[in-house]
Design an enzyme around this catalytic site. Structure first.
Site, short mmCIF file in Angstrom:
data_model
loop_
_atom_site.label_atom_id
_atom_site.label_comp_id
_atom_site.label_asym_id
_atom_site.label_seq_id
_atom_site.Cartn_x
_atom_site.Cartn_y
_atom_site.Cartn_z
CG HIS A 1 0.77 -3.61 -1.08
ND1 HIS A 1 -0.71 -4.19 -0.86
CD2 HIS A 1 0.74 -2.49 -0.32
CE1 HIS A 1 -1.06 -3.28 0.15
NE2 HIS A 1 -0.38 -2.32 0.30
CD GLU A 2 3.31 -0.08 -0.25
OE1 GLU A 2 2.60 1.18 -0.36
OE2 GLU A 2 3.27 -0.59 0.59
CG HIS B 1 -1.54 2.02 -1.63
ND1 HIS B 1 -2.85 1.64 -1.23
CD2 HIS B 1 -0.87 1.03 -0.93
CE1 HIS B 1 -2.84 0.93 -0.20
NE2 HIS B 1 -1.66 0.52 -0.02
CD GLU C 1 -2.74 -1.44 2.97
OE1 GLU C 1 -2.24 -1.92 2.02
OE2 GLU C 1 -2.11 -0.36 3.76
#
Length: 290
Positions: free
Chosen positions: A132-133, A136, A191
């Site tokens: 997930h990170e 970003h 997100e």
């Protein structure tokens, strides 16, 4: 190929001129000049990495870090070691021995995972979090976030805001940027896009994609219990955890990969050393008759 920088939770720091003006007595012309200078500042990936490293070095000095032989560090190395380098990025990772459920990374590739997160998530669920990170970073959210944080501090210093290059920040400013890294803020859209990236990352690398749903179910459950205070703080700007879990489930169902996830055993201790029993053989000797 341009170097990508992995960032796991570098904050989106927003600011308002009226708020800054209440703290500093800028005149209207001065405010306009500062805004113009900040707007025209070119913030490169290298700038983001440099500023992030300085902030993380300060954070590292202020937190208890698991040593190389600590069970948490051993596990993190085992889980993330294979993804430390690739696709133009390099990660360095450490564990902060704190009960909070959190993790972050910065533009220089520094990944910091809280032991509290490792206590509640298995290896696949941790992979979902880091995937997930990484999303970003791939979506340029992290670069833009650290730029926003720097711009906020530049407004505090009119001279720095007019510079065409990255100005040296004070120890106090680094502290504020470090705090902003921990209290990461991304838009709900950002997100959701990072969640999708994590799913695809797991699918591409052969992990059980259903662990992503499981990770969000854990957070949703914790937000209803005694751990709600710091879970709510961590997830304050994120979409609802339950909805994110439902979305992850739908993605897996669409791909024909859905299966109820069963959390694996979580081991944050150093594996016990195996001892091999040495077998002694007695050599039989014979005496020759003379």
């Amino acid at each position: 190929m341009k170097k990508k920088f992995i960032v796991l939770g570098v904050l989106v720091a927003s600011f308002g001129v009226s708020k800054m003006n209440a703290q500093i007595n800028f005149g209207d012309k001065a405010i306009g000049a500062v805004q113009k200078g900040v707007t025209g500042f070119t913030f490169s990936n290298a700038d983001a990495a440099k500023l992030s490293k300085e902030a993380v070095d300060k954070l590292d000095a202020e937190h208890e870090i698991a040593g190389p032989t600590d069970g948490y560090a051993v596990r993190l190395n085992r889980v993330f070691g294979k993804h430390a380098a690739g696709d133009g990025f390099t990660l360095n990772y450490k564990v902060y021995k704190l009960k909070e459920v959190n993790a972050f990374a910065t533009a220089d590739g520094s990944v910091r995972v809280y032991s509290g997160l490792m206590d509640i998530m298995d290896d696949n669920e941790l992979i979902a979090v880091i995937g997930h990170e990484i999303g970003h970073v791939a979506n340029n959210d992290s670069r833009d976030a650290i730029r926003a944080a720097y711009q906020k501090e530049a407004l505090m210093d009119g001279a720095a805001s007019q510079s065409a290059t990255l100005a040296t920040v004070t120890d106090s400013q680094l502290g504020k940027i470090g705090s902003a890294i921990i209290d990461s803020k991304y838009s709900r859209k950002q997100e959701s896009e990072a969640d999708l990236f994590a799913y695809n990352f797991m699918k591409k690398n052969g992990y059980d994609v259903n662990a992503e749903e499981s990770a969000f179910r854990i957070l949703a459950k914790m937000s209803e219990g005694s751990q709600a205070s710091f879970i709510d703080q961590m997830m304050s700007s994120h979409p609802d955890s339950k909805k994110r879990a439902d979305d992850a489930k739908k993605r897996a169902e669409k791909d024909g990969l859905y299966k109820a996830y069963v959390q694996q055993k979580i081991v944050n201790t150093v594996p016990a050393a195996t001892t091999t029993k040495k077998t002694t053989t007695t050599k039989k000797t014979t005496t020759k008759k003379k």
